[in-house]
Design a protein around this motif. Structure first.
Motif, PDB file in Angstrom:
ATOM      1  N   ALA A 177       0.832  -1.199   0.000  1.00 36.40           N
ATOM      2  CA  ALA A 177       0.000   0.000   0.000  1.00 36.40           C
ATOM      3  C   ALA A 177       0.865   1.247   0.000  1.00 36.40           C
ATOM      4  CB  ALA A 177      -0.937  -0.013   1.195  1.00 36.40           C
ATOM      5  N   SER A 178       1.893   1.250   0.827  1.00 33.62           N
ATOM      6  CA  SER A 178       2.697   2.471   0.903  1.00 33.62           C
ATOM      7  C   SER A 178       3.486   2.673  -0.373  1.00 33.62           C
ATOM      8  CB  SER A 178       3.625   2.426   2.113  1.00 33.62           C
ATOM      9  OG  SER A 178       4.507   1.339   1.992  1.00 33.62           O
ATOM     10  N   ASN A 179       3.762   1.603  -1.101  1.00 35.49           N
ATOM     11  CA  ASN A 179       4.450   1.762  -2.364  1.00 35.49           C
ATOM     12  C   ASN A 179       3.583   2.548  -3.337  1.00 35.49           C
ATOM     13  OD1 ASN A 179       6.746   1.357  -3.804  1.00 35.49           O
ATOM     14  ND2 ASN A 179       5.989  -0.475  -4.824  1.00 35.49           N
ATOM     15  N   LEU A 180       2.332   2.114  -3.350  1.00 35.45           N
ATOM     16  CA  LEU A 180       1.389   2.807  -4.222  1.00 35.45           C
ATOM     17  C   LEU A 180       1.274   4.260  -3.798  1.00 35.45           C
ATOM     18  CD1 LEU A 180      -1.549   0.285  -4.637  1.00 35.45           C
ATOM     19  CD2 LEU A 180      -0.212   1.318  -6.454  1.00 35.45           C
ATOM     20  N   ALA A 181       1.295   4.445  -2.479  1.00 39.02           N
ATOM     21  CA  ALA A 181       1.099   5.803  -1.972  1.00 39.02           C
ATOM     22  C   ALA A 181       2.177   6.739  -2.501  1.00 39.02           C
ATOM     23  CB  ALA A 181       1.090   5.797  -0.457  1.00 39.02           C
ATOM     24  N   ASN A 182       3.363   6.243  -2.745  1.00 31.19           N
ATOM     25  CA  ASN A 182       4.430   7.115  -3.214  1.00 31.19           C
ATOM     26  C   ASN A 182       4.132   7.698  -4.582  1.00 31.19           C
ATOM     27  OD1 ASN A 182       6.056   7.122  -1.073  1.00 31.19           O
ATOM     28  ND2 ASN A 182       7.425   5.497  -1.760  1.00 31.19           N
ATOM     29  N   GLN A 183       3.255   7.042  -5.335  1.00 28.89           N
ATOM     30  CA  GLN A 183       3.026   7.535  -6.674  1.00 28.89           C
ATOM     31  C   GLN A 183       2.104   8.745  -6.703  1.00 28.89           C
ATOM     32  OE1 GLN A 183       1.698   4.293  -8.987  1.00 28.89           O
ATOM     33  NE2 GLN A 183       3.780   3.530  -9.306  1.00 28.89           N
ATOM     34  N   SER A 184       1.514   9.019  -5.605  1.00 27.43           N
ATOM     35  CA  SER A 184       0.667  10.211  -5.602  1.00 27.43           C
ATOM     36  C   SER A 184       1.152  11.153  -4.521  1.00 27.43           C
ATOM     37  CB  SER A 184      -0.795   9.830  -5.359  1.00 27.43           C
ATOM     38  OG  SER A 184      -0.939   9.283  -4.072  1.00 27.43           O
ATOM     39  N   LEU A 185       0.753  12.377  -4.662  1.00 24.97           N
ATOM     40  CA  LEU A 185       1.268  13.431  -3.822  1.00 24.97           C
ATOM     41  C   LEU A 185       0.114  14.206  -3.231  1.00 24.97           C
ATOM     42  CD1 LEU A 185       4.219  14.271  -3.479  1.00 24.97           C
ATOM     43  CD2 LEU A 185       3.876  15.928  -5.294  1.00 24.97           C
ATOM     44  N   ARG A 186       0.222  14.572  -2.011  1.00 21.85           N
ATOM     45  CA  ARG A 186      -0.866  15.364  -1.462  1.00 21.85           C
ATOM     46  C   ARG A 186      -0.467  16.834  -1.489  1.00 21.85           C
ATOM     47  NH1 ARG A 186      -2.326  12.502   3.175  1.00 21.85           N
ATOM     48  NH2 ARG A 186      -3.739  11.287   1.929  1.00 21.85           N
ATOM     49  N   VAL A 187      -1.266  17.625  -2.161  1.00 23.18           N
ATOM     50  CA  VAL A 187      -0.947  19.055  -2.290  1.00 23.18           C
ATOM     51  C   VAL A 187      -2.112  19.866  -1.752  1.00 23.18           C
ATOM     52  CG1 VAL A 187      -0.380  20.876  -3.923  1.00 23.18           C
ATOM     53  CG2 VAL A 187       0.341  18.535  -4.384  1.00 23.18           C
ATOM     54  N   SER A 188      -1.805  20.934  -1.073  1.00 21.75           N
ATOM     55  CA  SER A 188      -2.880  21.756  -0.539  1.00 21.75           C
ATOM     56  C   SER A 188      -3.644  22.431  -1.685  1.00 21.75           C
ATOM     57  CB  SER A 188      -2.294  22.802   0.410  1.00 21.75           C
ATOM     58  OG  SER A 188      -2.724  24.076   0.051  1.00 21.75           O
ATOM     59  N   VAL A 189      -4.930  22.583  -1.492  1.00 21.88           N
ATOM     60  CA  VAL A 189      -5.788  23.160  -2.539  1.00 21.88           C
ATOM     61  C   VAL A 189      -5.377  24.580  -2.870  1.00 21.88           C
ATOM     62  CG1 VAL A 189      -8.140  23.823  -3.113  1.00 21.88           C
ATOM     63  CG2 VAL A 189      -7.736  21.712  -1.902  1.00 21.88           C
ATOM     64  N   ASP A 190      -4.936  25.298  -1.877  1.00 21.79           N
ATOM     65  CA  ASP A 190      -4.536  26.690  -2.111  1.00 21.79           C
ATOM     66  C   ASP A 190      -3.401  26.794  -3.109  1.00 21.79           C
ATOM     67  OD1 ASP A 190      -5.098  27.612   1.337  1.00 21.79           O
ATOM     68  OD2 ASP A 190      -6.414  27.685  -0.422  1.00 21.79           O
ATOM     69  N   VAL A 191      -2.461  25.894  -2.988  1.00 19.91           N
ATOM     70  CA  VAL A 191      -1.326  25.925  -3.908  1.00 19.91           C
ATOM     71  C   VAL A 191      -1.815  25.757  -5.337  1.00 19.91           C
ATOM     72  CG1 VAL A 191       0.767  24.696  -4.580  1.00 19.91           C
ATOM     73  CG2 VAL A 191       0.262  25.050  -2.170  1.00 19.91           C
ATOM     74  N   ILE A 192      -2.709  24.817  -5.514  1.00 15.37           N
ATOM     75  CA  ILE A 192      -3.235  24.595  -6.862  1.00 15.37           C
ATOM     76  C   ILE A 192      -4.007  25.819  -7.347  1.00 15.37           C
ATOM     77  CG2 ILE A 192      -4.746  23.191  -8.277  1.00 15.37           C
ATOM     78  CD1 ILE A 192      -2.648  21.423  -7.515  1.00 15.37           C
ATOM     79  N   GLU A 193      -4.780  26.422  -6.449  1.00 10.78           N
ATOM     80  CA  GLU A 193      -5.536  27.616  -6.805  1.00 10.78           C
ATOM     81  C   GLU A 193      -4.619  28.692  -7.347  1.00 10.78           C
ATOM     82  OE1 GLU A 193      -9.648  27.168  -6.254  1.00 10.78           O
ATOM     83  OE2 GLU A 193      -8.503  28.885  -6.945  1.00 10.78           O
ATOM     84  N   ASN A 194      -3.569  28.924  -6.585  1.00 11.94           N
ATOM     85  CA  ASN A 194      -2.605  29.951  -6.997  1.00 11.94           C
ATOM     86  C   ASN A 194      -2.040  29.651  -8.364  1.00 11.94           C
ATOM     87  OD1 ASN A 194      -2.442  31.997  -5.201  1.00 11.94           O
ATOM     88  ND2 ASN A 194      -1.044  30.953  -3.825  1.00 11.94           N
ATOM     89  N   LEU A 195      -1.665  28.407  -8.520  1.00 10.52           N
ATOM     90  CA  LEU A 195      -1.102  27.959  -9.786  1.00 10.52           C
ATOM     91  C   LEU A 195      -2.073  28.249 -10.921  1.00 10.52           C
ATOM     92  CD1 LEU A 195       1.551  26.549 -10.274  1.00 10.52           C
ATOM     93  CD2 LEU A 195       0.381  24.368 -10.200  1.00 10.52           C
ATOM     94  N   MET A 196      -3.317  27.921 -10.661  1.00 13.36           N
ATOM     95  CA  MET A 196      -4.358  28.108 -11.674  1.00 13.36           C
ATOM     96  C   MET A 196      -4.500  29.574 -12.039  1.00 13.36           C
ATOM     97  SD  MET A 196      -6.373  26.208 -13.354  1.00 13.36           S
ATOM     98  CE  MET A 196      -7.371  26.810 -14.668  1.00 13.36           C
ATOM     99  N   THR A 197      -4.553  30.425 -11.032  1.00 13.84           N
ATOM    100  CA  THR A 197      -4.693  31.861 -11.302  1.00 13.84           C
ATOM    101  C   THR A 197      -3.519  32.374 -12.110  1.00 13.84           C
ATOM    102  OG1 THR A 197      -5.592  31.939  -9.082  1.00 13.84           O
ATOM    103  CG2 THR A 197      -5.341  34.030 -10.211  1.00 13.84           C
ATOM    104  N   MET A 198      -2.323  31.945 -11.711  1.00 11.28           N
ATOM    105  CA  MET A 198      -1.144  32.432 -12.433  1.00 11.28           C
ATOM    106  C   MET A 198      -1.156  31.967 -13.874  1.00 11.28           C
ATOM    107  SD  MET A 198       2.033  32.412  -9.822  1.00 11.28           S
ATOM    108  CE  MET A 198       1.668  30.945  -8.858  1.00 11.28           C
ATOM    109  N   VAL A 199      -1.576  30.731 -14.073  1.00 13.26           N
ATOM    110  CA  VAL A 199      -1.634  30.239 -15.447  1.00 13.26           C
ATOM    111  C   VAL A 199      -2.649  31.023 -16.257  1.00 13.26           C
ATOM    112  CG1 VAL A 199      -2.256  28.279 -16.873  1.00 13.26           C
ATOM    113  CG2 VAL A 199      -0.811  27.948 -14.904  1.00 13.26           C
ATOM    114  N   SER A 200      -3.771  31.374 -15.638  1.00 15.55           N
ATOM    115  CA  SER A 200      -4.781  32.165 -16.354  1.00 15.55           C
ATOM    116  C   SER A 200      -4.192  33.495 -16.786  1.00 15.55           C
ATOM    117  CB  SER A 200      -5.996  32.432 -15.470  1.00 15.55           C
ATOM    118  OG  SER A 200      -6.570  31.234 -15.064  1.00 15.55           O
TER     119      SER A 200
END
Lengths: 898, 166
Positions: A177-200
């Motif tokens: 299970a933990s092996n699989l877990a390494n393939q994904s990353l937990r990122v805070s929603v705010d970070v993605i929001e910022n990224l999205m705004t900047m890309v826009s």
């Protein structure tokens, strides 16, 4: 809160959420090993971490649950549906405790002893009490070790995984299970929001640069900018993907909810989900989760009937709730359809009255569709019992508000006994879409590229010109005629350049350009120069929008319109162009809606409309007028002989009444009421009622119009001058009682008896010189109209609502001289009635006259065959009276009375 | 915020108002519409703008002057004169100015005649709306301040915009 605990909570919540879907599957396959293992693992992890984090209550509960699950997983015990419920209970308890920890930072007070006892019982039954405990404690240590030395342990365990005996299997699973877990990353929603705004912003800046590049063709910026363009597009796509989630995530909890409802209410419900991979923005997903759940609950709770009810209706025992989701033209459509009992129009009507939202009269005027819309009002719930599932009346209005907040729309269609469908349309608002920029009347607009099928340029002559059919523009597009709408007209931008408009425009330097354009626009229009037609597809319909200019396609960031503009269907959003200006984005389905109902092709609507049509009665022509006060008045046009304008100076007074010379005789004039003023006018409109030689003029204030309406009169009190009130053209209108006025003018208008009351009297009291009519007519309006009409002519009238009542009257011993019957009646129609009458002795010989709105030769033949001596069209007053008297005189040989 | 109060004491004072709910004095941005002075609590003001390029929005309510682009955000422009039923701004005066406020998560640009100073007004000069005040103004006014030479109407921005939102 402790970081560790926070992480634990997030993880646990995630796993539990995942389990929800699996649990329902468990019910169908209770002994599915994989499923049981999965559940086991989750609880195992929870238990393990609890001990680590010092959460005793949770640990105890999780521990026992894990023990039991271990048994199931290993096949030592068969899972029955009873056990499944217990598993659910355990998980719910764990969820609850976890929730409390999250909210309050500590475990809740109380114990789970009851649950634990139940679980312990199972263990005792299987005799596995202590043995299992031992195994698990071993695993706990190993997990601790694994957690500490993740990297090395993981590898060792993995390779040995397959060979290890059962007790150690859990760690291998953990490691996997933990092996699989390494393939994904937990990122805070705010970070993605910022990224999205900047890309826009990046996208917009790129647009600007490209625009500038276009004007400087030979520039060394060219190549790098194009490269930048590609990169930005890719980046944009990539970032958008991070935010997109499949809608299946919102649907995850639903199977469980449906299962619970089924159990609780004893119904059989199947949930079908189509299109659960349809992706939409994460934020939007969060917002619609609750509304969706609410609606599915409603379907299960109020929509689907019990198996017994369903079988009785001839439906399959299993009710189906179907969820369907797909992309359409820049929106995501989510449909929730059930084949349950649909919305009860009557119940809604009752509720509307009870809540005082509309008067009884107003309600009668509403179409089924309109009535159904009332369920979106706050506090509205027609559920008889507030179940724990739904019915609290906080529902649909909140749902609609939430959906509209994100710029979406919700539509409802329902057919009683067949089912209900709710369609939610949500814009992919945060999407960056390709749009075609067009111009009309100097203003620019964006049209989503997806909806544009074709672009056509027209010229003022030749084959590609716009043609008109009675004022509506159309265009020949290959072999079809394409209906057109002019964007300018639609947006009401055809204002001529008045000073006001000019004043508005001159405030800003840029606006000067607009003025010039507008001016040149109107010029070119006069010359009928080439316009462009944007061919759009809206659902099943194709229509063309006429615009003045087409620019190019741009990638735009769609922003929702301000809330004060959300009612304007034509706009689906607005955006900022590369040059910094704000333009509105057009919504093709909004355009279709605004340009006429004919474009809207909704099958459910059509069906509902069909049903409406079938139940509509024929319309009546009414004369609307005003007399004495503001309330409009109406009189059946057929009763009115003529409309005259009498010069007030021609009015003479004799014997206390007003008269006027009219067609070689004197006609008495009666003002409608004392409020009708005559002196101050030169002329007054007069409604003339006449019958052979007698004529009477009703003086009114103003003739409003003639309306053809389907009317429902509500009797109001005992006002003698009115038959009642009806809603005509949206206004409460008094329908006048003509006989009252006739009676006032000439008490002898009723030829045989002066003082006849308006209600039908007991047979005994009436002399047999008066011919008695039995009127069989289901429409209250027609009954109310015919009765005075017949009474004017001197008959005595008894009315029956339907054929069955009429037969009952016959059975009771009444006798008549002639029967006047409608044909179209519920339960027993006129033909059947006639046959029945002819079959029995008592009324066999009474002549029957048929009244109908259908008067083809076939109908007439049929009527005559059934036993009618005559067949006349409804509301042909003169023919009716003539026929009646003819029939009577023929039959009774000399008893003529009209 | 606006030009005048950048010194520490002003800052503290505003913070004081925020935190302690200071009732004794409040800061207002003064604006003038048709010679009537209004005040908007300074904390509600996001921006003051000069002449703007406004895109007209067809089919919108008459008081919606259009939409404009403010640093990448779309702002709805409201013509306050129209909203309050006043005449149009005469052509020969200075160019219009607008005050940007936020309401229910959206930005609105209130088009007014001109912007004045930020004033600190004392509670003792404040009075409720006179009973004879026009109904519409009564709804959008929180009260009146008695200034030395004129009266200042406190504009209730949410009410003003709430009314636009039929």
């Amino acid at each position: 809160m402790d970081d560790l605990i926070a992480e634990f909570l997030t993880e646990t919540n995630e796993s539990l959420a995942e389990l929800d879907v699996d649990l329902v599957k468990l019910e169908q396959n209770p002994n599915d090993k994989d499923l049981l293992s999965k559940i086991f693992r989750v609880i195992h992890t929870v238990k393990g971490t609890c001990g680590f984090l010092g959460l005793p209550r949770l640990e105890k509960t999780a521990h026992k649950a894990e023990d039991v699950l271990g048994l199931f997983r290993d096949g030592a015990l068969e899972v029955t549906s009873e056990y499944v419920t217990l598993i659910f209970e355990s998980l719910d308890r764990i969820k609850y405790i976890v929730g409390e920890i999250e909210a309050n930072g500590a475990e809740p007070e109380g114990s789970d002893d009851e649950l634990i006892a139940k679980l312990a019982n199972i263990l005792k039954e299987a005799g596995e009490d202590d043995k299992v405990a031992l195994d698990n404690s071993m695993s706990l240590d190993e997990i601790m070790a694994a957690a500490e030395n993740e990297a090395t342990e993981k590898q060792i365990l993995q390779t040995e995984g397959k060979d290890l005996p059962a007790p150690q299997a859990p760690e291998a699973m953990e490691a996997r299970a933990s092996n699989l877990a390494n393939q994904s990353l937990r990122v805070s929603v705010d970070v993605i929001e910022n990224l999205m705004t900047m890309v826009s912003e990046l996208v917009l800046t790129r647009n600007q640069l490209l625009q500038i590049l276009r004007t400087h063709n030979d520039s060394e910026f060219g190549a790098p900018l194009l490269r930048l363009n590609h990169v930005v597009s890719d980046l944009q796509e990539g970032v958008m993907k991070t935010r997109m989630q499949p809608i299946g995530n919102a649907w995850a909890k639903l199977p469980r909810i449906i299962r619970d409802i089924s159990m609780e209410l004893g119904k059989k419900i199947e949930l079908e989900m189509q299109g659960k991979d349809t992706e939409l923005d994460r934020q939007v997903l969060e917002l619609i989760k609750d509304p969706l759940t609410h609606m599915v609950r409603n379907s299960g709770d109020h929509g689907i009937e019990t198996p017994k009810e369903r079988l009785a209706k001839g439906k399959p025992e299993h009710g189906t709730i179907r969820l369907n989701s797909y992309h359409e033209g820049g929106h995501i459509i989510i449909e929730i359809a059930d084949d349950g009992k649909g919305l009860s129009t009557q119940k809604i009507k009752d509720k509307i009255l009870a809540n005082g939202l509309a008067s009884a009269q107003e309600i009668e005027q509403l179409s089924t569709q309109q009535i159904q819309q009332y369920i979106f009002k706050a506090g509205f719930s027609t559920a008889e019992a507030v179940t724990s599932v739904s019915g609290r009346g906080v529902g649909m209005d909140v749902v609609r508000t939430n959906i509209e907040k994100i710029g979406g729309s919700i539509e409802l269609s329902s057919v009683e006994d067949e089912g209900t469908t709710i369609a939610i349309k949500i814009p992919l608002t945060l999407a960056i879409v390709s749009a075609l920029i067009v111009q009309s009347a100097g203003e620019r607009f964006a049209i989503p590229q997806l909806t544009v099928k074709e672009l056509v340029m027209t010229s003022s002559d030749g084959e590609t010109r716009i043609e008109m059919i009675k004022g509506s523009p159309v265009f020949r597009l290959r072999d079809h005629l394409l209906p057109l709408v002019s964007l300018q007209t639609l947006l009401k931008l055809d204002k001529p350049l008045t000073d006001d408009v000019l004043a508005d425009l001159t405030d800003h330097p840029d606006n000067q350009r607009d003025i010039d354009q507008s001016q040149s626009q109107s010029q070119s229009q006069k010359q009928g120069q080439g316009k462009y037609i944007i061919v759009m597809e809206v659902g099943a319909c194709v229509l063309g929008v006429i615009v003045d200019r087409v620019f190019d396609t741009e990638e735009i960031v769609v922003k929702p319109v301000a809330s004060i503009l959300k009612d304007i269907d034509i706009f689906s959003g607005n955006t900022i162009l590369g040059d910094g200006s704000v333009i509105m984005i057009l919504d093709p389905s909004g355009i279709a809606k605004s340009s006429g109902d004919r474009f809207v092709a909704d099958s459910a609507n059509k069906r509902a409309a069909q049903i409406e049509d079938d139940t509509q009665q024929s319309k009546t022509a009414l004369l609307l007028f005003q007399a004495g006060d503001q309330t409009p008045k109406a009189v059946p046009l057929a009763l009115v002989s003529r409309l005259e304008d009498i010069k007030t100076k021609d009015i003479e007074h004799t014997d206390g009444r007003m008269v006027v010379q009219y067609r070689d005789s004197l006609m008495t004039l009666l003002p409608y009421s004392s409020a009708v003023s005559i002196e101050s006018f030169d002329k007054k409109p007069v409604l003339v009622f006449s019958d052979k030689e007698k004529a009477m003029g009703l003086v009114v204030d103003q003739i409003i119009d003639i309306a053809e309406e389907h009317i429902d009169i509500k009797m109001t009190g005992k006002a003698e001058d009115m038959l009642g009130s009806a809603i005509i053209r949206g206004k409460t209108t008094d329908v006048i009682n003509v006989s009252h006025f006739l009676h006032q003018v000439d008490r002898d208008w009723y030829k045989d008896h002066g003082d006849e009351p308006y209600e039908p009297q007991d047979d005994m009291l009436i002399s047999h010189d008066v011919k008695r009519i039995l009127l069989v007519e289901d429409s209250p309006f027609f009954r109310n109209m015919m009765m005075p009409l017949l009474k004017i002519a001197g008959y005595h009238v008894t009315a029956a609502e339907n054929a069955i009542d009429a037969l009952a009257i016959c059975d009771n011993g009444a006798d008549f001289d002639v029967i006047l019957s409608d044909i179209e009646m519920p339960e027993m129609n006129g033909f059947e009635f006639a046959k029945k009458i002819k079959e029995q002795e008592k009324w066999q010989n009474i002549p029957m006259v048929a009244l109908s709105s259908h008067t083809t030769q076939k109908d007439i033949d049929r009527g005559l065959q059934a036993g009618f001596s005559n067949y006349i069209a409804k509301f042909d007053r003169d023919t009716l009276l003539t026929t009646l008297s003819e029939t009577l005189s023929k039959h009774y040989n000399g008893g003529a009375s009209s | 915020m606006s030009a005048s109060s950048t010194d520490k004491t002003a800052h503290e004072r505003i913070e004081g108002q925020l935190l302690a709910g200071d009732d004794k004095q409040r800061d207002f941005l003064t604006i003038v519409i048709a010679d009537q002075m209004f005040g908007i609590p300074v904390l509600q003001v996001q921006d003051v703008l000069g002449e703007q390029r406004v895109t007209k929005i067809p089919l919108s309510l008459p008081e919606v002057a259009g939409a404009l682009n403010l640093r990448g955000r779309i702002v709805t422009a409201i013509d306050v004169r129209k909203k309050l039923g006043m005449d149009k701004r005469p052509m020969d005066t200075q160019k219009a100015m607008s005050v940007v406020v936020e309401y229910q998560g959206e930005l609105y640009s209130l088009i007014i005649d001109r912007v004045g100073d930020v004033l600190t007004l004392q509670q003792e000069d404040f009075e409720d709306n006179p009973a004879t005040l026009d109904q519409l103004w009564h709804d959008i006014s929180q009260g009146i301040y008695r200034l030395e030479k004129r009266l200042l109407v406190v504009l209730d921005v949410p009410k003003l915009l709430g009314k636009v939102d039929h």
